[in-house]
Scaffold this motif. Structure first.
Motif, PDB file in Angstrom:
ATOM      1  N   MET A  34      20.881   8.645  -0.412  1.00 39.30           N
ATOM      2  CA  MET A  34      20.128   8.200  -1.569  1.00 39.30           C
ATOM      3  C   MET A  34      19.426   6.870  -1.301  1.00 39.30           C
ATOM      4  O   MET A  34      18.826   6.305  -2.187  1.00 39.30           O
ATOM      5  N   GLY A  35      19.544   6.342  -0.082  1.00 42.98           N
ATOM      6  CA  GLY A  35      18.901   5.079   0.247  1.00 42.98           C
ATOM      7  C   GLY A  35      17.407   5.257   0.486  1.00 42.98           C
ATOM      8  O   GLY A  35      16.848   6.352   0.364  1.00 42.98           O
ATOM      9  N   ILE A  36      16.793   4.188   0.850  1.00 46.28           N
ATOM     10  CA  ILE A  36      15.356   4.204   1.121  1.00 46.28           C
ATOM     11  C   ILE A  36      15.154   4.633   2.566  1.00 46.28           C
ATOM     12  O   ILE A  36      15.703   4.039   3.489  1.00 46.28           O
ATOM     13  N   SER A  37      14.340   5.665   2.770  1.00 51.42           N
ATOM     14  CA  SER A  37      14.093   6.145   4.128  1.00 51.42           C
ATOM     15  C   SER A  37      12.954   5.341   4.766  1.00 51.42           C
ATOM     16  O   SER A  37      12.237   4.591   4.099  1.00 51.42           O
ATOM     17  N   ILE A  38      12.788   5.529   6.062  1.00 53.46           N
ATOM     18  CA  ILE A  38      11.735   4.829   6.796  1.00 53.46           C
ATOM     19  C   ILE A  38      10.354   5.239   6.291  1.00 53.46           C
ATOM     20  O   ILE A  38       9.434   4.424   6.243  1.00 53.46           O
ATOM     21  N   TRP A  39      10.209   6.496   5.891  1.00 54.93           N
ATOM     22  CA  TRP A  39       8.906   6.973   5.397  1.00 54.93           C
ATOM     23  C   TRP A  39       8.531   6.283   4.089  1.00 54.93           C
ATOM     24  O   TRP A  39       7.374   5.936   3.871  1.00 54.93           O
ATOM     25  N   GLN A  40       9.508   6.084   3.229  1.00 50.32           N
ATOM     26  CA  GLN A  40       9.231   5.396   1.967  1.00 50.32           C
ATOM     27  C   GLN A  40       8.834   3.948   2.216  1.00 50.32           C
ATOM     28  O   GLN A  40       7.922   3.421   1.569  1.00 50.32           O
ATOM     29  N   LEU A  41       9.499   3.312   3.174  1.00 50.53           N
ATOM     30  CA  LEU A  41       9.132   1.936   3.525  1.00 50.53           C
ATOM     31  C   LEU A  41       7.721   1.862   4.100  1.00 50.53           C
ATOM     32  O   LEU A  41       6.959   0.937   3.784  1.00 50.53           O
ATOM     33  N   LEU A  42       7.350   2.826   4.932  1.00 51.48           N
ATOM     34  CA  LEU A  42       5.993   2.847   5.509  1.00 51.48           C
ATOM     35  C   LEU A  42       4.934   3.056   4.439  1.00 51.48           C
ATOM     36  O   LEU A  42       3.866   2.431   4.483  1.00 51.48           O
ATOM     37  N   ILE A  43       5.216   3.897   3.468  1.00 48.18           N
ATOM     38  CA  ILE A  43       4.265   4.127   2.373  1.00 48.18           C
ATOM     39  C   ILE A  43       4.083   2.852   1.547  1.00 48.18           C
ATOM     40  O   ILE A  43       2.959   2.454   1.226  1.00 48.18           O
ATOM     41  N   VAL A  44       5.181   2.187   1.228  1.00 47.93           N
ATOM     42  CA  VAL A  44       5.110   0.937   0.465  1.00 47.93           C
ATOM     43  C   VAL A  44       4.346  -0.115   1.263  1.00 47.93           C
ATOM     44  O   VAL A  44       3.503  -0.833   0.720  1.00 47.93           O
ATOM     45  N   LEU A  45       4.628  -0.209   2.561  1.00 58.26           N
ATOM     46  CA  LEU A  45       3.929  -1.165   3.414  1.00 58.26           C
ATOM     47  C   LEU A  45       2.426  -0.882   3.443  1.00 58.26           C
ATOM     48  O   LEU A  45       1.611  -1.798   3.354  1.00 58.26           O
ATOM     49  N   GLY A  46       2.059   0.390   3.531  1.00 55.26           N
ATOM     50  CA  GLY A  46       0.638   0.765   3.526  1.00 55.26           C
ATOM     51  C   GLY A  46      -0.038   0.371   2.219  1.00 55.26           C
ATOM     52  O   GLY A  46      -1.172  -0.144   2.218  1.00 55.26           O
ATOM     53  N   ILE A  47       0.616   0.586   1.112  1.00 55.29           N
ATOM     54  CA  ILE A  47       0.043   0.222  -0.189  1.00 55.29           C
ATOM     55  C   ILE A  47      -0.117  -1.292  -0.301  1.00 55.29           C
ATOM     56  O   ILE A  47      -1.148  -1.787  -0.779  1.00 55.29           O
ATOM     57  N   VAL A  48       0.874  -2.036   0.164  1.00 56.84           N
ATOM     58  CA  VAL A  48       0.798  -3.494   0.108  1.00 56.84           C
ATOM     59  C   VAL A  48      -0.367  -3.994   0.965  1.00 56.84           C
ATOM     60  O   VAL A  48      -1.113  -4.887   0.553  1.00 56.84           O
ATOM     61  N   ILE A  49      -0.547  -3.408   2.146  1.00 61.02           N
ATOM     62  CA  ILE A  49      -1.667  -3.817   3.017  1.00 61.02           C
ATOM     63  C   ILE A  49      -2.996  -3.496   2.355  1.00 61.02           C
ATOM     64  O   ILE A  49      -3.936  -4.299   2.418  1.00 61.02           O
ATOM     65  N   LEU A  50      -3.079  -2.345   1.707  1.00 62.17           N
ATOM     66  CA  LEU A  50      -4.323  -1.993   1.018  1.00 62.17           C
ATOM     67  C   LEU A  50      -4.613  -2.949  -0.135  1.00 62.17           C
ATOM     68  O   LEU A  50      -5.769  -3.310  -0.380  1.00 62.17           O
ATOM     69  N   LEU A  51      -3.588  -3.360  -0.867  1.00 59.30           N
ATOM     70  CA  LEU A  51      -3.789  -4.230  -2.017  1.00 59.30           C
ATOM     71  C   LEU A  51      -4.159  -5.652  -1.611  1.00 59.30           C
ATOM     72  O   LEU A  51      -5.078  -6.249  -2.179  1.00 59.30           O
ATOM     73  N   PHE A  52      -3.433  -6.216  -0.655  1.00 58.63           N
ATOM     74  CA  PHE A  52      -3.613  -7.625  -0.328  1.00 58.63           C
ATOM     75  C   PHE A  52      -4.475  -7.866   0.898  1.00 58.63           C
ATOM     76  O   PHE A  52      -5.097  -8.917   1.018  1.00 58.63           O
ATOM     77  N   GLY A  53      -4.494  -6.960   1.828  1.00 63.50           N
ATOM     78  CA  GLY A  53      -5.232  -7.162   3.059  1.00 63.50           C
ATOM     79  C   GLY A  53      -4.386  -7.913   4.083  1.00 63.50           C
ATOM     80  O   GLY A  53      -3.465  -8.662   3.734  1.00 63.50           O
ATOM     81  N   THR A  54      -4.703  -7.732   5.343  1.00 64.93           N
ATOM     82  CA  THR A  54      -3.880  -8.314   6.402  1.00 64.93           C
ATOM     83  C   THR A  54      -4.003  -9.836   6.465  1.00 64.93           C
ATOM     84  O   THR A  54      -3.036 -10.532   6.759  1.00 64.93           O
ATOM     85  N   LYS A  55      -5.179 -10.366   6.168  1.00 66.14           N
ATOM     86  CA  LYS A  55      -5.359 -11.822   6.238  1.00 66.14           C
ATOM     87  C   LYS A  55      -4.495 -12.530   5.192  1.00 66.14           C
ATOM     88  O   LYS A  55      -3.831 -13.524   5.478  1.00 66.14           O
ATOM     89  N   LYS A  56      -4.505 -12.022   3.987  1.00 67.26           N
ATOM     90  CA  LYS A  56      -3.705 -12.625   2.912  1.00 67.26           C
ATOM     91  C   LYS A  56      -2.219 -12.515   3.220  1.00 67.26           C
ATOM     92  O   LYS A  56      -1.459 -13.466   3.014  1.00 67.26           O
ATOM     93  N   LEU A  57      -1.778 -11.363   3.746  1.00 72.30           N
ATOM     94  CA  LEU A  57      -0.375 -11.188   4.100  1.00 72.30           C
ATOM     95  C   LEU A  57       0.026 -12.139   5.220  1.00 72.30           C
ATOM     96  O   LEU A  57       1.129 -12.671   5.224  1.00 72.30           O
ATOM     97  N   ARG A  58      -0.877 -12.360   6.186  1.00 71.19           N
ATOM     98  CA  ARG A  58      -0.591 -13.284   7.279  1.00 71.19           C
ATOM     99  C   ARG A  58      -0.418 -14.703   6.725  1.00 71.19           C
ATOM    100  O   ARG A  58       0.475 -15.437   7.132  1.00 71.19           O
TER     101      ARG A  58
END
Length: 75
Positions: A1-25
């Motif tokens: 019932m934990g968070i799988s690697i695929w779910q983490l990758l999807i969340v990471l992709g959404i965060v990158i789309l929202l903020f962009g790599t420069k802002k995250l850096r």
């Protein structure tokens, strides 16, 4: 019932789309700087306390010696 690697990758992709790599850096470097500053402050405080303890012990010894000297002269 934990968070799988695929779910983490999807969340990471959404965060990158929202903020962009420069802002995250920038956020990552700011967070890293804050953590480094906190650790440095903690280490400085520990060093300060370590330096004060021997000084306090020396002061206590000097005071004890100073209090013993008048007793010796009177006796």
């Amino acid at each position: 019932m934990g968070i799988s690697i695929w779910q983490l990758l999807i969340v990471l992709g959404i965060v990158i789309l929202l903020f962009g790599t420069k802002k995250l850096r920038n956020i990552g470097s700011d967070l890293g700087g804050a953590i480094r500053g906190f650790k440095k402050s903690m280490n400085d405080e520990e060093e300060k306390n370590a330096e004060q303890q021997p000084l306090e012990k020396q002061n206590a010894e000097h005071q004890a010696q100073a209090e013993d000297k008048p007793k010796e002269k009177q006796g």
